[in-house]
Design an enzyme around this catalytic site. Structure first.
Site, mmCIF file in Angstrom:
data_model
loop_
_atom_site.group_PDB
_atom_site.id
_atom_site.type_symbol
_atom_site.label_atom_id
_atom_site.label_comp_id
_atom_site.label_asym_id
_atom_site.label_seq_id
_atom_site.Cartn_x
_atom_site.Cartn_y
_atom_site.Cartn_z
ATOM 1 N NE ARG A 1 -17.664 39.781 77.238
ATOM 2 C CZ ARG A 1 -16.766 40.132 76.484
ATOM 3 N NH1 ARG A 1 -16.194 39.182 75.506
ATOM 4 N NH2 ARG A 1 -16.071 41.255 76.841
ATOM 5 C CG HIS B 1 -19.728 43.219 74.615
ATOM 6 N ND1 HIS B 1 -20.008 43.469 75.942
ATOM 7 C CD2 HIS B 1 -20.179 44.080 73.847
ATOM 8 C CE1 HIS B 1 -20.715 44.587 75.941
ATOM 9 N NE2 HIS B 1 -20.832 44.955 74.663
ATOM 10 C CE1 TYR C 1 -12.290 40.897 74.522
ATOM 11 C CE2 TYR C 1 -12.549 41.790 72.297
ATOM 12 C CZ TYR C 1 -13.115 41.197 73.467
ATOM 13 O OH TYR C 1 -14.595 40.899 73.698
HETATM 14 C C1 LIG Z 1 -22.922 55.162 78.593
HETATM 15 C C2 LIG Z 1 -22.380 53.937 77.734
HETATM 16 N N1 LIG Z 1 -21.291 54.045 77.318
HETATM 17 C C3 LIG Z 1 -20.904 53.054 76.175
HETATM 18 C C4 LIG Z 1 -21.698 52.217 76.006
HETATM 19 C C5 LIG Z 1 -21.210 51.013 74.853
HETATM 20 N N2 LIG Z 1 -21.089 49.751 75.566
HETATM 21 C C6 LIG Z 1 -22.011 48.812 75.485
HETATM 22 S S1 LIG Z 1 -21.645 47.558 76.454
HETATM 23 C C7 LIG Z 1 -20.104 48.192 77.104
HETATM 24 C C8 LIG Z 1 -19.188 47.416 77.956
HETATM 25 C C9 LIG Z 1 -20.022 47.242 79.192
HETATM 26 O O1 LIG Z 1 -19.230 46.364 79.976
HETATM 27 P P1 LIG Z 1 -19.707 45.820 81.433
HETATM 28 O O2 LIG Z 1 -20.505 46.999 82.252
HETATM 29 O O3 LIG Z 1 -18.543 44.822 82.231
HETATM 30 O O4 LIG Z 1 -21.006 44.846 81.090
HETATM 31 P P2 LIG Z 1 -21.086 43.811 80.000
HETATM 32 O O5 LIG Z 1 -21.453 44.106 79.046
HETATM 33 O O6 LIG Z 1 -19.630 42.828 80.109
HETATM 34 O O7 LIG Z 1 -21.876 42.826 80.851
HETATM 35 C C10 LIG Z 1 -19.863 49.389 76.301
HETATM 36 C C11 LIG Z 1 -18.577 50.114 76.224
HETATM 37 C C12 LIG Z 1 -22.935 52.348 76.450
HETATM 38 N N3 LIG Z 1 -23.722 51.357 76.113
HETATM 39 N N4 LIG Z 1 -23.317 53.123 77.528
#
Ligand SMILES: Cc1ncc(C[n+]2csc(CCOP(=O)(O)OP(=O)(O)O)c2C)c(N)n1
Lengths: 396, 326
Positions: A287, A291, A300
């Site tokens: 990415r 985010h 970070y």
């Molecule tokens: C159950 C849950 N916990 C926390 C969040 C908050 N949150 C949104 S995106 C994210 C990180 C997700 O990372 P990843 O699965 O690697 O996907 P990316 O966004 O990098 O594509 C978090 C912690 C959420 N949406 N759902």
């Protein structure tokens, strides 16, 4: 890895991935066909699948990747201008999304997370509709059945279970179908991230998928960061290796290589459609930006890391390949740019026009069948609203 | 007219749905060959096969989450959660997904999933086997919550739940599984709409509202009160969401007094909602404040003291006395 489940040759390709499980932190082999320098390599298994991609299709890959990157820039700008509440950028992940989505067929059903704008594009979702959720006028925006592309899900990993259940439904449909049915066989793709892979639902979905041999492809985009937390905190082994523990194949593929992603996903979908069970694909990607528009990656991670990944850019390498092989000329690239600008213009103008719904619509869809509490609260709201109108009339 | 236990009535209702609807299926832990820990699904796997009566992996979120996927593909899954206290691992799928999919899709997607949960105490069991979590789900828009109190209702309500296009949580009063009653398998009768309350005993001095396991307790209390010359009306709510306030309101307008009894903790429970609504709707008809009889604000207590926790005849009679003293 059960060799009966994989085509001949895959064992060697994946041997290094498997070995890496014993030595976390070691560099891991992955399927790669188109290298960062734009030259095409070979793979004992997946080169055969890559050969199915004709030059026209390669140009479509490039066009779609460029269009979705342009769209991403436009949506980011719209957010900066206050037109969207939030935006979730995908820059860097175009090959993972466009390559995999083009391997799906119209009868396959797709469960995205919330960053799969490239998949949405390939599945013909109107990108202006996709922005409804981010503009705050809808919690969905498109009809999932029209293009077999499900609504975005914000609760991480919840959709991986829905994908497996849907795949179990496909299995049952095949049993119920008449013997002479000509319906094409279908499979399901569940997209999720490296962070989401830590959620219990991903584990449960893989257990169910394996138990029932469900026709589902788990497509994990390992973009290295879950907001600010690196993949190393989510897993000590390469994510693709986890599949082994569930009893189905797992493949790591260069997620910035549209050709390899397409080849691997096509193999996996065929595997699933033919009744040979689930597959986990780990698309190893990055990415590049934040985010979301609410995030600040400078807090970070090192900018050198970003720079190193920019060297592996998925669009650049396909462009190099198309040019050196003489598969696309300057006019093509000009046209792609013009198409992208056109798409951006369309999205910008339609975003402004997205209608704000009436809260009455929300009352109408809480339940599928009549519900007295909804009727009562709606009646109250109507009366309350009418009170303002009559005040207005009295004032006039 | 056939006589059967509530457990058998649910079993027969499930059998009827599996027969009539080829797209219905049952899924849960130990529901196939064992027939469920309470044998509610006894014998169904033999009749319908393991594609229709699915012994799932041991994973509650997995059961509900895959049921959602099956429903999206056009199936009508009926999930069994083995015990009330084990629904929490599935809480996320139920409240953030199942309840909201119809709304999020603006009505384009329906998820007609039924979740059966044996609930409530009084069976002398160990921790997590005696809880009443209905208010947690009733608070979530998009779900329907029902609970039968007798065999006839159990037989028909489970079938209506499966037919319903909305997700339904079907709370089975486990301590009444062996309660026998007459079931008219040809005629649903009063049970036509499982989301309507029934006046199960007429009276004029006060109204007791209860549902599921407490309906027999409320009836016994009403009978005991007649010995003191009181005429008590009893309402079996049957549905917790939607809540049939019209039936409760009509009764209160007649009797002027209302007692609400449930096993779940009183604080934040369904009884509070009923009390608030009735005071809004029938304030001038009330002769006394609405009184709630429920569990204490504590984790469900150990079996040896659950008698002190559960609403029983005496606690309801005490509430009646208080109400009638105004
Ligand atoms: C159950 C849950 N916990 C926390 C969040 C908050 N949150 C949104 S995106 C994210 C990180 C997700 O990372 P990843 O699965 O690697 O996907 P990316 O966004 O990098 O594509 C978090 C912690 C959420 N949406 N759902």
């Amino acid at each position: 890895m059960g060799s009966t489940q994989l085509p001949p040759g895959t064992e060697e390709t994946l041997a290094a991935t498997t070995a890496a499980a014993a030595a976390p932190g070691e560099p891991v082999e992955m399927v790669q066909l188109l290298g960062p320098d734009g030259t095409l390599g070979s793979d004992p298994v997946f080169s055969d699948y890559a050969k199915r991609i004709d030059p026209e299709k390669l140009r479509v890959f490039y066009t779609d990747m460029a269009r979705i990157r342009r769209f991403d820039q436009e949506a980011t700008a719209l957010q900066r201008q206050g037109e969207l509440a939030l935006w979730v950028p995908l820059t860097g992940q175009e090959a993972a999304q466009i390559g995999s989505a083009h391997a799906s067929q119209s009868q396959d059903y797709i469960f995205p997370t919330y960053r799969e704008h490239g998949v949405a594009l390939v599945r013909n979702v109107d990108l202006a509709e996709l922005l409804k959720q981010f503009r705050g006028v809808s919690n969905g925006g498109w009809d999932p059945r029209e293009n077999n592309f499900h609504l975005y899900t914000l609760v991480l990993a919840a959709q991986t279970l829905h994908a497996v259940g849907y795949a179990m439904g496909i299995q049952r449909d095949q049993k119920l179908a008449a013997a002479d049915s000509t319906d094409p066989k279908a499979a399901v793709i569940a997209y999720f991230g490296d962070g989401a892979s830590s959620e219990g639902d991903v584990h449960e979905s893989m257990v169910f998928a394996a138990s029932y041999n469900a026709p589902v492809v788990f497509f994990c985009q390992n973009n290295h960061w879950a907001i600010s937390v690196p993949t190393e905190v989510q897993t000590k082994v390469p994510l693709a290796n986890r599949a082994k523990g569930y009893g189905f194949p797992g493949i790591r593929v260069d997620g910035n290589d549209a050709i390899a992603v397409h080849a691997v996903t096509e193999w996996a979908l065929e595997h699933a459609r033919e009744g040979r069970g689930p597959v986990l694909i780990e698309a190893y990607t990055y990415r590049v930006g934040a985010h979301t528009t609410a995030d600040d990656p400078t807090k970070y991670r090192e900018s050198a890391e970003e720079a190193a990944w920019r060297e592996k850019d998925p669009l650049d390498r396909l462009e190099k390949y198309l040019r050196t092989e003489g598969l696309a000329d300057e006019a093509f690239f000009d046209q792609v740019k013009a198409d992208g600008d056109e798409l951006a213009k369309y999205v910008r103008s339609t975003t402004h026009g997205l209608e704000v719904p009436d809260i009455r619509d929300a009352f109408a869809s809480v339940y599928a069948e009549q519900h007295p509490l909804i009727a009562e609260e709606l009646a109250w709201f109507e009366e309350y609203s009418a009170g303002f109108e009559s005040d207005q009339e009295a004032a006039n | 007219m056939a006589t059967m236990t509530i457990a058998k009535a649910i079993n027969e209702g499930l059998r009827a749905s599996l027969t009539n609807n080829p797209k219905s299926l049952l899924m849960g832990e130990d529901i196939g060959h064992l027939g469920g820990v309470y044998r509610v699904t006894d014998g169904l796997i033999k009749e319908f096969g393991d594609d229709r009566v699915v012994d799932t992996p041991l994973a509650e979120s997995g059961i509900v989450g895959t049921a959602i996927g099956l429903a999206l593909r056009g199936y009508s899954p009926v999930c069994e959660i083995q015990f009330d206290g084990f629904v929490y691992p599935a809480f996320n799928q139920i409240t953030t997904q199942l309840a909201k999919i119809h709304a999020r899709s603006l009505g384009k997607l329906t998820v007609p999933v039924v979740i059966r949960i044996p609930y409530g105490g009084g069976i002398g069991s160990i921790e997590h086997h005696s809880e009443s979590p209905e208010a947690l789900f009733a608070h979530t828009a998009g779900l329907r919550i029902i609970s039968p109190s007798n065999a006839h209702d159990a037989y028909w309500m489970i079938q209506k739940a499966i037919e319903c296009q909305d997700p339904v949580i079907f709370f089975e009063p486990k301590r009444r599984y062996w309660l026998k009653g007459e079931v008219d398998v040809d005629n649903a009768g009063l049970s036509e709409d499982p989301f309507k309350a029934h006046v199960v005993r007429e009276g004029t001095d006060a109204t007791i509202v209860a549902y599921g396991p407490l309906v027999p307790v409320a009836l016994a209390a009403a009978n005991a009160a007649t010995e003191d010359g009181r005429s008590i009306e009893v309402i079996d709510l049957r549905s917790i969401s939607p809540l049939d306030f019209d039936t409760v309101e009509a009764s209160v307008k007649k009797t002027g007094r209302l007692i609400v009894a449930h096993e779940a903790p009183t604080f934040g429970g369904i009884g509070g909602e009923i009390a608030a609504r009735i005071s809004e709707r029938a304030f001038l008809h009330l002769e006394a404040p609405v009184i709630r009889v429920g569990g204490f604000h504590m984790p469900y207590p150990v079996a040896k003291v659950e008698e002190d926790y559960l609403p029983d005849i005496d606690k309801i009679l005490e509430a009646l006395d208080r109400s009638l003293s105004y």
